[in-house]
Design a protein around this motif. Structure first.
Motif, PDB file in Angstrom:
ATOM      1  N   PHE A 116     -12.867  32.295 -20.030  1.00  0.00           N
ATOM      2  CA  PHE A 116     -12.994  31.248 -19.013  1.00  0.00           C
ATOM      3  C   PHE A 116     -12.299  29.968 -19.479  1.00  0.00           C
ATOM      4  CE2 PHE A 116     -15.652  27.472 -18.018  1.00  0.00           C
ATOM      5  CZ  PHE A 116     -15.383  27.365 -16.673  1.00  0.00           C
ATOM      6  N   GLN A 117     -12.566  29.566 -20.696  1.00  0.00           N
ATOM      7  CA  GLN A 117     -11.981  28.337 -21.210  1.00  0.00           C
ATOM      8  C   GLN A 117     -10.462  28.460 -21.359  1.00  0.00           C
ATOM      9  OE1 GLN A 117     -14.080  27.068 -24.713  1.00  0.00           O
ATOM     10  NE2 GLN A 117     -15.672  26.153 -23.452  1.00  0.00           N
ATOM     11  N   LEU A 118      -9.992  29.547 -21.880  1.00  0.00           N
ATOM     12  CA  LEU A 118      -8.548  29.741 -22.028  1.00  0.00           C
ATOM     13  C   LEU A 118      -7.858  29.716 -20.669  1.00  0.00           C
ATOM     14  CD1 LEU A 118      -8.382  32.456 -24.843  1.00  0.00           C
ATOM     15  CD2 LEU A 118      -7.803  30.019 -25.019  1.00  0.00           C
ATOM     16  N   ALA A 119      -8.482  30.317 -19.666  1.00  0.00           N
ATOM     17  CA  ALA A 119      -7.905  30.307 -18.317  1.00  0.00           C
ATOM     18  C   ALA A 119      -7.826  28.887 -17.765  1.00  0.00           C
ATOM     19  CB  ALA A 119      -8.734  31.197 -17.388  1.00  0.00           C
ATOM     20  N   GLN A 120      -8.863  28.088 -17.994  1.00  0.00           N
ATOM     21  CA  GLN A 120      -8.825  26.710 -17.507  1.00  0.00           C
ATOM     22  C   GLN A 120      -7.781  25.873 -18.246  1.00  0.00           C
ATOM     23  OE1 GLN A 120     -12.932  25.187 -17.438  1.00  0.00           O
ATOM     24  NE2 GLN A 120     -12.743  25.324 -15.208  1.00  0.00           N
ATOM     25  N   VAL A 121      -7.679  26.032 -19.540  1.00  0.00           N
ATOM     26  CA  VAL A 121      -6.676  25.284 -20.303  1.00  0.00           C
ATOM     27  C   VAL A 121      -5.272  25.693 -19.853  1.00  0.00           C
ATOM     28  CG1 VAL A 121      -5.683  24.925 -22.597  1.00  0.00           C
ATOM     29  CG2 VAL A 121      -8.170  24.821 -22.274  1.00  0.00           C
ATOM     30  N   GLU A 122      -5.051  26.986 -19.662  1.00  0.00           N
ATOM     31  CA  GLU A 122      -3.750  27.443 -19.172  1.00  0.00           C
ATOM     32  C   GLU A 122      -3.463  26.850 -17.793  1.00  0.00           C
ATOM     33  OE1 GLU A 122      -1.305  31.525 -18.097  1.00  0.00           O
ATOM     34  OE2 GLU A 122      -3.209  31.675 -19.149  1.00  0.00           O
ATOM     35  N   GLU A 123      -4.478  26.807 -16.946  1.00  0.00           N
ATOM     36  CA  GLU A 123      -4.329  26.220 -15.612  1.00  0.00           C
ATOM     37  C   GLU A 123      -3.890  24.755 -15.721  1.00  0.00           C
ATOM     38  OE1 GLU A 123      -7.099  26.823 -11.796  1.00  0.00           O
ATOM     39  OE2 GLU A 123      -8.080  25.683 -13.388  1.00  0.00           O
ATOM     40  N   LEU A 124      -4.536  24.001 -16.585  1.00  0.00           N
ATOM     41  CA  LEU A 124      -4.185  22.597 -16.771  1.00  0.00           C
ATOM     42  C   LEU A 124      -2.757  22.434 -17.296  1.00  0.00           C
ATOM     43  CD1 LEU A 124      -7.474  21.220 -18.337  1.00  0.00           C
ATOM     44  CD2 LEU A 124      -6.445  20.465 -16.177  1.00  0.00           C
TER      45      LEU A 124
END
Length: 151
Positions: A136-144
């Protein structure tokens, strides 16, 4: 991070760190992530003013807290429903911040808090994060890092 990257950042010398989010509205420094997203409702949000002040003060960079411990995201993330698009003010603050930085000649940076008390996926902060929490966190950081240009 390379030594060259670190030295380039050090040469900037003077910058701004903006801690703005759910704790601004619930009055708790380390919010528990238990407040509804609608509590976040700035009625005079002016990101351009923040960055203009940074420029006028001679700052070279600004860092925005995109997500802090409460888990509320200042951008409309695809990975949960605890973000600005479900809030009292739907402004994509990350987008407004990056645009303001570009306009005023300030380098933008983002802070993403790893501890997230709203989106725990069974994670207990006294133990190691589970795979779902990490994904979840990696996906959000990638999104940003892929949505807003050079950060």
């Amino acid at each position: 991070m390379s030594i060259e990257t670190l030295q380039a950042w050090e040469r900037l010398e003077y910058g701004l760190f903006i801690s703005f989010g759910m704790s601004t509205f619930d009055g708790v420094e380390l919010s528990k992530g238990d407040q509804p997203s609608t509590l976040y409702a700035p009625d005079q949000l002016d990101v351009n003013q923040w960055i203009a002040v940074a420029r006028d003060a001679g700052m070279k960079y600004a860092v925005l807290t995109a997500k802090h411990v409460a888990g509320h995201c200042l951008w409309p993330t695809r990975y949960n429903d605890y973000h600005v698009a479900t809030s009292g003010n739907k402004t994509d603050v990350v987008e407004a911040f990056v645009r303001a930085c570009d306009h005023y000649g300030i380098l933008p940076g983002l802070y993403y808090c790893s501890l997230d008390k709203h989106n725990v996926f069974g994670y207990d902060e006294r133990s190691l994060p589970n795979a779902r929490y990490v994904e979840f966190q990696l996906a959000q950081v990638e999104e940003l890092l892929s949505r807003y240009g050079k950060i």
